[in-house]
Design a protein around this motif. Sequence first.
Motif, PDB file in Angstrom:
ATOM      1  N   ASP A 134      -3.976  -8.508   4.919  1.00 66.00           N
ATOM      2  CA  ASP A 134      -4.602  -9.766   5.178  1.00 66.00           C
ATOM      3  C   ASP A 134      -5.227  -9.562   6.563  1.00 66.00           C
ATOM      4  O   ASP A 134      -4.601 -10.102   7.580  1.00 66.00           O
ATOM      5  N   ARG A 178      -0.702  -5.058   0.504  1.00 64.28           N
ATOM      6  CA  ARG A 178      -1.498  -6.042   0.857  1.00 64.28           C
ATOM      7  C   ARG A 178      -2.063  -5.781   2.168  1.00 64.28           C
ATOM      8  O   ARG A 178      -1.419  -5.476   3.018  1.00 64.28           O
ATOM      9  N   ARG A 223       5.953 -12.220   7.464  1.00 68.91           N
ATOM     10  CA  ARG A 223       4.457 -12.160   8.182  1.00 68.91           C
ATOM     11  C   ARG A 223       4.548 -12.831   9.577  1.00 68.91           C
ATOM     12  O   ARG A 223       3.446 -13.155   9.993  1.00 68.91           O
TER      13      ARG A 223
END
Length: 473
Positions: A101, A99, A182
């Motif tokens: 982001d 991922r 995160r």
Amino acid sequence: VQAFAEASRAIVGASHVLGAAEDRARYEVDFWRQHGGTAALVLCPGTTAEVAAIVALAAAHGVALVPQAGNTGLVAGGIPDGSGREAILSLRRLDRIRRIDPAGDYLIAEAGCILETVQNAAGEAGRMFPLTLGAEGSCRIGGNVATNAGGNNVLRYGMTRNLVLGLEVVLADGSVLDLLRRLHKDNTGYDLKQLFIGSEGTLGIVTAAVLRLVAMPRERVTFWLAVGSLDDAVHLFAQLRNAFGDLISACELISSPGVELALERLPGLRRPVSEPHPWHLLVEVAWTFDSGLRERVEAELERQFAEGRCLDGAVADNEAQRRMMWRVREGQTEAAMQIGDVVRSDVAVAVGDIPTLVTRVFDRLPTLAPFATLLPFGHVGDGNLHMNFAVPRNTPSEVKLRLLDGLFEEVDRLGGSISAEHGVGRLKRDAIAARKSPAAMTLMHRLKDTLDPAGLLNPGVVLTPRRPFLDPD
Ligand SMILES: Cc1cc2nc3c(=O)[nH]c(=O)nc-3n(C[C@H](O)[C@H](O)[C@H](O)COP(=O)(O)OP(=O)(O)OC[C@H]3O[C@@H](n4cnc5c(N)ncnc54)[C@H](O)[C@@H]3O)c2cc1C
């Protein structure tokens, strides 16, 4: 080991269990082909679940595992011992970026992702992953985390430890510890991920990491300065730090013999300044604005020239010039290896102690090994120097050890570290044990015993095993 190998095939597939000597060979020797061992087999799982199943299987069979990512480590921590009974656990097939982001300033990369691939993925998303080192085209995230890698940008962004928000780790019993948070803030008890960062595969197997991204600098200025002495080099760094603060991402020191050797041996290089000088600094500053930094750098350099500390200098006009400056910096060891052997080191002292350290080691060279050339270079901005010695080919190992012992004595006298960024591995294990306090060593052993009670995760790396290994079947 036979039964273990067979059961492994059922987990990862027969083609990912390498038993033949020619298939194992490249995993059994280190990057510079100086240290090697023999493994029973090499296992290449493709998912976290497969890693977990393999670790549980190894625990059941009493087989020791040597985790390996890009195999660029410099302390023989990712290669097996000579027993032929350990299994190498290669993480290279776990190479997905799970991922990205950009708004959250993180990406999640699996342990087998090549560092350069991660840097590029971050760049394509308009962010930067600031870890950068000479081996970035080959080393992998799992290895970077396991060694707490440093590199050229530590000055501004810190070591790998500062760039990891979360981790996924397979523990010695095969369970998966999911710490893939995160968050930039999370004071909910002990920060467990930090235990595994820098543990060199001895406490758990890293399978994925949440990596912190930063703003992409839009203007970067790279310049090369020549100075007459180490004192001037350190003073100049302090002046530049005052002027540019955290905009300085790299400040590298290079000796005259190192520069001249790189120019002589590596094709296509030119000295960034016209004349040889005793010492050189390679400095990089960057910011997120489009322009205006170069003018500020030039104004500051004019001030420094006026004060007489800089003897010469050059600012890179384009990417090709910037790359050439870095190639001179990075190419010294490669150049030295063309004419002989290189005794490598990776030490740290307080920045202000760098001149004393280098002078004392120079002074001791005639008694340690008169034929050795000292080639100090490295990350002067954070006190980390690679005090390498170029020696004739086939110099006996006792002479090489004498050089390192002499260097380490001087590092000890200054309260420094004999392993700034490369780790302990097998090579520095005993030297570290001789230096750390009994209390620190006891605590390290207790942590190892708690997380790896059977001693099957990278035995003999970082710590001397305290209990006999279980005999594999
Ligand atoms: C030319 C060159 C330049 C270099 N420059 C620098 C530099 O500037 N700064 C710096 O810090 N280092 C530098 N290094 C050293 C090396 O690149 C780093 O230590 C790097 O982080 C190792 O990554 P790797 O993937 O190659 O790990 P490997 O060599 O495969 O493994 C290193 C250690 O980590 C363990 N390990 C690997 N993967 C895992 C995992 N998934 N889980 C648990 N343990 C694991 C291994 O058992 C071993 O102990 C350089 C090396 C070379 C060859």
